[in-house]
Design an enzyme around this catalytic site. Sequence first.
Site, PDB file in Angstrom:
ATOM      1  N   GLU A 165      59.867 -10.897 -23.558  1.00 53.55           N
ATOM      2  CA  GLU A 165      60.938  -9.881 -23.326  1.00 53.55           C
ATOM      3  C   GLU A 165      62.280 -10.158 -23.958  1.00 53.55           C
ATOM      4  O   GLU A 165      63.166 -10.523 -23.461  1.00 53.55           O
ATOM      5  CB  GLU A 165      61.076  -9.849 -21.806  1.00 53.55           C
ATOM      6  N   GLU A 370      52.282  -9.471 -18.028  1.00 52.87           N
ATOM      7  CA  GLU A 370      53.106  -9.673 -16.520  1.00 52.87           C
ATOM      8  C   GLU A 370      52.877  -8.510 -15.921  1.00 52.87           C
ATOM      9  O   GLU A 370      53.228  -7.381 -16.183  1.00 52.87           O
ATOM     10  CB  GLU A 370      54.500 -10.044 -16.878  1.00 52.87           C
TER      11      GLU A 370
HETATM   12  C1  FCB Z   1      59.997 -10.790 -16.207  1.00 51.69           C
HETATM   13  C2  FCB Z   1      60.275 -11.973 -16.575  1.00 51.69           C
HETATM   14  C3  FCB Z   1      59.482 -13.129 -15.607  1.00 51.69           C
HETATM   15  C4  FCB Z   1      60.126 -12.976 -14.079  1.00 51.69           C
HETATM   16  C5  FCB Z   1      59.556 -11.429 -13.852  1.00 51.69           C
HETATM   17  C6  FCB Z   1      59.781 -11.084 -12.545  1.00 51.69           C
HETATM   18  O1  FCB Z   1      61.189  -9.993 -16.655  1.00 51.69           O
HETATM   19  O2  FCB Z   1      59.516 -12.071 -17.699  1.00 51.69           O
HETATM   20  O3  FCB Z   1      59.990 -14.465 -15.916  1.00 51.69           O
HETATM   21  O4  FCB Z   1      61.283 -13.077 -13.853  1.00 51.69           O
HETATM   22  O5  FCB Z   1      60.337 -10.585 -14.653  1.00 51.69           O
END
Ligand code: FCB
Length: 466
Positions: A165, A370
């Site tokens: 990210e 994620e």
């Molecule tokens: C993302 C991050 C991760 C975590 C989630 C909830 O943006 O990559 O580390 O904080 O959100």
Amino acid sequence: MTASFPPGFLWGAATAAYQIEGAAQEDGRTPSIWDTFSHTPGNVAGGDTGDIAADHYHRFRDDVRLMAELGLGAYRFSVSWPRVQPTGRGPAVRRGLDFYRALVDELLAHGIQPLPTLYHWDLPQELEASGGWPERDTAHRFAEYAGIVAEALGDRVETWSTLNEPWCSAFLGYGSGVHAPGRTDPVAALRAAHHLNLAHGLGAQALRSALPARARVAVSLNPGAVRALTRSPEDLDAQRQIDALATRIFTDPMLHGRYPADLLADTARLTDWSYVHDSDLAVIKHPLDALGINYYTPTVVSAATDNEPPRRDGHGASEHSPWPAADRVAFHQPPGDLTAMDWSVDPTGLYDLLMRFTREAPGLPLLITENGAAYEDKPDAEGAVHDPERIAYVHAHLAAAHRAITDGADVQGYFLWSLMDNFEWAYGYEKRFGAVHVDYATQARTPKSSARWYAEVARSGVLPTE
Ligand code: FCB
């Protein structure tokens, strides 16, 4: 109706070094920007820091055993740069690398595929002292570090990710300042975005030259599922502008070797982009073997009106916007139930992103690196943690992923965020994203009901009827 996932689909969970490892001062590790930021009063809820976190550095063997019990086929973790190469320059520290060697060996011994991410936000503080991501040299430092880790783990790791990210690193770190290093300068944020892109490209080259041919190089982005409040031309233009800043600022250079013309025009009053050198875009367009997509919630925007409600873009409270030059854009609460982060639950955003990149980059495998949700999980009188909302969230998002696969998306894996409760950045330990509950006083791990549920999905490869 049940939904079967393709054979070989990776069922995983994800974490990041600073969020779980602790051992902040052990074995030669030096401070990262997150150590400095979290130790500065007022930056993190409750004054929490990652000093101890979930103590994973000392408990990784137990944690891997737990992953195996939960039937995980893959584990996405990040490597702490200041643990491996303190100060971000020069030789590696053997003990730091040994930790990741041991972790990877333990995973492989349990049949779990390791997916390291090289940068999940913990820049060595000394590199920030030399200017951090707004400076070009940081990208070169990253490539050197990538080469060091590839040399150490290249014989046992197949799939690698460069950055996690970069949007958050650039725009929350240097724009709104809610993340480390906490700077609030829109031009620094744009410069950081470019140097993160360059770091990705140079890092991918360094990985490639150190790794065997079978290795796969990926990146994890958090592209925005940005919706316009209405179909008016003004609202659609707000959507275009935020899409450029959220997504295309990274995907256009990485996938197509260019910066979007509308982004350059929108930001022209802030910067002339002269820090983009001629050869950079060819470097950034280094061929990817997979694209990692992190998705939680959509974003709804409109053109600003004179009586603007408070900005609600889900990225923490700051009087400084993380969106350079977008001061005529208003952010709205998307419809849907809210998680403990106040993020709305809307799996169509995930579907839309998977289909978008299927169209935009045909043949490029996608990984959901994620996805998950925070809820206020508490152990009951017997010590069990029931989290039906998390099961519903994950179920709905897996169903969206399955629908995308049916419609032609090459989605090869899903990584639940997160394996266990952890340090949720500026929110500290208050927000719990884990499938496994962590009692921070005792470090006891308790799988929540979602962990058991997910284990069954991972074991069978089949998403049951809700
Ligand atoms: C993302 C991050 C991760 C975590 C989630 C909830 O943006 O990559 O580390 O904080 O959100």
